[in-house]
Motif scaffolding. Structure first.
Motif, mmCIF file in Angstrom:
data_model
loop_
_atom_site.group_PDB
_atom_site.id
_atom_site.type_symbol
_atom_site.label_atom_id
_atom_site.label_comp_id
_atom_site.label_asym_id
_atom_site.label_seq_id
_atom_site.Cartn_x
_atom_site.Cartn_y
_atom_site.Cartn_z
ATOM 1 N N VAL A 201 0.875 -1.264 0.202
ATOM 2 C CA VAL A 201 0.034 0.074 -0.136
ATOM 3 C C VAL A 201 0.824 1.479 0.161
ATOM 4 C CG1 VAL A 201 -1.698 1.286 1.258
ATOM 5 C CG2 VAL A 201 -1.778 -1.352 1.363
ATOM 6 N N ASP A 202 1.945 1.315 0.793
ATOM 7 C CA ASP A 202 2.907 2.384 0.972
ATOM 8 C C ASP A 202 3.420 2.675 -0.565
ATOM 9 O OD1 ASP A 202 2.471 0.755 3.367
ATOM 10 O OD2 ASP A 202 3.903 2.377 4.237
ATOM 11 N N GLY A 205 0.511 3.682 -2.858
ATOM 12 C CA GLY A 205 0.198 5.077 -2.904
ATOM 13 C C GLY A 205 1.332 6.350 -3.408
ATOM 14 N N THR A 209 1.100 8.549 -6.957
ATOM 15 C CA THR A 209 0.744 9.961 -6.744
ATOM 16 C C THR A 209 2.024 10.790 -6.815
ATOM 17 O OG1 THR A 209 1.167 9.903 -4.468
ATOM 18 C CG2 THR A 209 -0.896 9.649 -4.935
ATOM 19 N N ASP A 276 -4.197 9.417 -10.548
ATOM 20 C CA ASP A 276 -3.837 9.015 -9.396
ATOM 21 C C ASP A 276 -5.089 7.883 -8.796
ATOM 22 O OD1 ASP A 276 -1.660 10.505 -9.796
ATOM 23 O OD2 ASP A 276 -2.135 11.879 -8.288
ATOM 24 N N ILE A 280 -4.305 3.978 -8.062
ATOM 25 C CA ILE A 280 -4.347 3.344 -6.630
ATOM 26 C C ILE A 280 -5.670 2.102 -6.634
ATOM 27 C CG2 ILE A 280 -5.387 3.666 -4.322
ATOM 28 C CD1 ILE A 280 -3.820 6.519 -4.496
ATOM 29 N N LEU A 302 -3.661 3.513 3.542
ATOM 30 C CA LEU A 302 -3.395 4.395 2.697
ATOM 31 C C LEU A 302 -3.499 5.769 3.291
ATOM 32 C CD1 LEU A 302 -2.519 5.175 -0.498
ATOM 33 C CD2 LEU A 302 -4.866 5.487 -0.855
ATOM 34 N N GLN A 303 -4.480 5.954 3.957
ATOM 35 C CA GLN A 303 -4.587 7.329 4.702
ATOM 36 C C GLN A 303 -3.575 7.669 5.611
ATOM 37 O OE1 GLN A 303 -8.729 6.783 6.323
ATOM 38 N NE2 GLN A 303 -9.540 7.734 4.555
ATOM 39 N N LEU A 306 0.014 7.872 3.307
ATOM 40 C CA LEU A 306 -0.082 8.913 1.963
ATOM 41 C C LEU A 306 -0.422 10.034 2.644
ATOM 42 C CD1 LEU A 306 0.447 9.129 -0.945
ATOM 43 C CD2 LEU A 306 -1.988 8.661 -1.408
ATOM 44 N N TYR A 311 0.886 13.849 -2.795
ATOM 45 C CA TYR A 311 0.059 14.171 -3.717
ATOM 46 C C TYR A 311 0.330 15.653 -4.445
ATOM 47 C CZ TYR A 311 -4.102 16.024 -5.935
ATOM 48 O OH TYR A 311 -5.086 16.770 -6.963
#
Length: 374
Positions: A201-202, A205, A209, A276, A280, A302-303, A306, A311
């Motif tokens: 996920v890291d 993301g 982005t 983006d 994802i 992700l929250q 990221l 972004y």
């Protein structure tokens, strides 16, 4: 020959005197008529004759070539002719023309490796110099636009936003999903060996982005919009619409270049945001299918990893990429010459140069972000 005379124009064979008489103007303007006269000419069987060109009013190099052709024809028929009636200046001209009349053409110079490399470098340097001149004219047009904002063409800009932005959503979304799938699958193959599946996920993301989203979007738009701009403006060059605009006092930059550039500068950051999301999404689908990471857990992770900074670092590239793509496409459109083949050549060149400049710009951003500690 003088008007009203019964004497044939250009050539007359006097069989009694064995004299071939020339008259009129032996110039390029009358070359076709002289060639027809040569075709109708019937020379007697005398082994020796005389060519008298004292009655010729004017000569040029074309006439001299025709005279040499006449002598060659007489020689092939077995005759031998003496040339008379030429003044000193005409004889010098005949000597110069005759000097290379029977020469074999020079062999074509072989273009070696270094010649081709040097020729290519000089051509690219000429293109680069013309591009900087184009950027100077574009900057001046933007300065005039700032002084007279009422001349901005809003309707055309909205139209190009639709053509370059909205109509490109499908291909950008599909490409981004596929890239996200590939990145996720390749990352999971390596991470699963160490039991670190969650870190996919890291990677997805941040990579999407910060780098892949802007780059994918810019490359797709470079292939789609840069080529379109070149073809449209190039066609207008061929049909002389741009020349007509200048004749009527309209600035082609206001009507053709500025609306396209402004439209792409507005549309590309929005397209990067969409790319983006799709990238994802592709990574999330691959993670679910490959190792069973749930959608809710993927979003929560992700929250956490990221930040908005990642972004923003990616989206900031959008206007610069847009300026490069639009300016390159319009520039090559103005380079189209007077044949249809040049449209294909310049369209190909616009896509190649736009993608190259985008990658070079992205490399500069990478160096800048590293120096700034981002």
């Amino acid at each position: 020959m003088n008007k009203g005379s019964s004497r044939p124009r250009y050539l007359r064979w006097d069989e009694k005197k064995s004299v071939l008489e020339g008259s009129g103007e032996w110039t390029l303007e009358h070359a076709d008529e002289i060639e027809r006269a040569l075709g109708r000419l019937e020379i007697g069987s005398d082994r020796k004759c005389r060519i008298d060109f004292g009655g010729v009013e004017r000569f040029d190099s074309s006439g001299m070539l025709l005279l040499l052709e006449l002598k060659e024809r007489v020689r092939k028929n077995g005759g031998e002719c003496l040339l008379a009636g030429l003044n000193t200046k005409q004889r010098k001209m005949l000597h110069l023309v005759q000097k290379g009349y029977h020469d074999t053409p020079l062999p074509r110079r072989k273009e070696g490796f270094f010649y081709r490399v040097g020729h290519t470098v000089m051509e690219e340097f000429d293109v680069l110099r013309s591009f900087f001149r184009f950027l100077g004219e574009l900057t001046a047009s933007f300065a005039r636009l700032l002084m007279h904002p009422g001349s901005f063409r809003v309707r055309e800009t909205v139209y190009h936003i639709e053509q370059s932005g909205f109509n490109a959503l499908f291909i950008i979304g599909l490409t981004s999903i596929l890239v996200g799938l590939v990145i996720a699958y390749e990352s999971l193959v390596q991470l699963s060996r160490f039991g670190a599946d969650i870190y996919v996920v890291d990677g997805i993301g941040i990579a999407i982005t910060r780098e892949l989203g802007p780059m994918i979007t810019a490359i797709v738009i470079a292939g789609r919009s840069a080529s379109s701009y070149t073809a449209e403006i190039g066609t207008m060059r061929l049909t002389e619409e741009i020349s007509a605009m200048r004749t009527m006092g309209f600035d082609p930059f206001f009507f053709l270049v500025i609306p396209r550039i402004v439209a792409l500068v507005i549309a590309l950051p929005l397209l990067i945001f969409f790319s983006d999301l799709m990238g994802i999404l592709g990574g999330m689908l691959a993670s679910k299918a490959q190792v069973g990471i749930s959608y809710s857990f993927f979003i929560e992770r992700l929250q956490e990893v990221l930040s908005a900074k990642q972004y923003i670092l990616g989206i900031v590239k959008g206007p610069f990429f847009a300026l490069i793509i639009a300016a390159t496409g319009c520039f090559h459109g103005f380079r189209v010459t007077g044949d249809t083949e040049s449209i294909g050549i310049e369209t190909t060149a616009s896509v190649v140069h736009a993608i190259f400049f985008v990658i070079a710009c992205d490399a500069l951003f990478a160096i800048l972000y590293t120096q700034l500690g981002y």
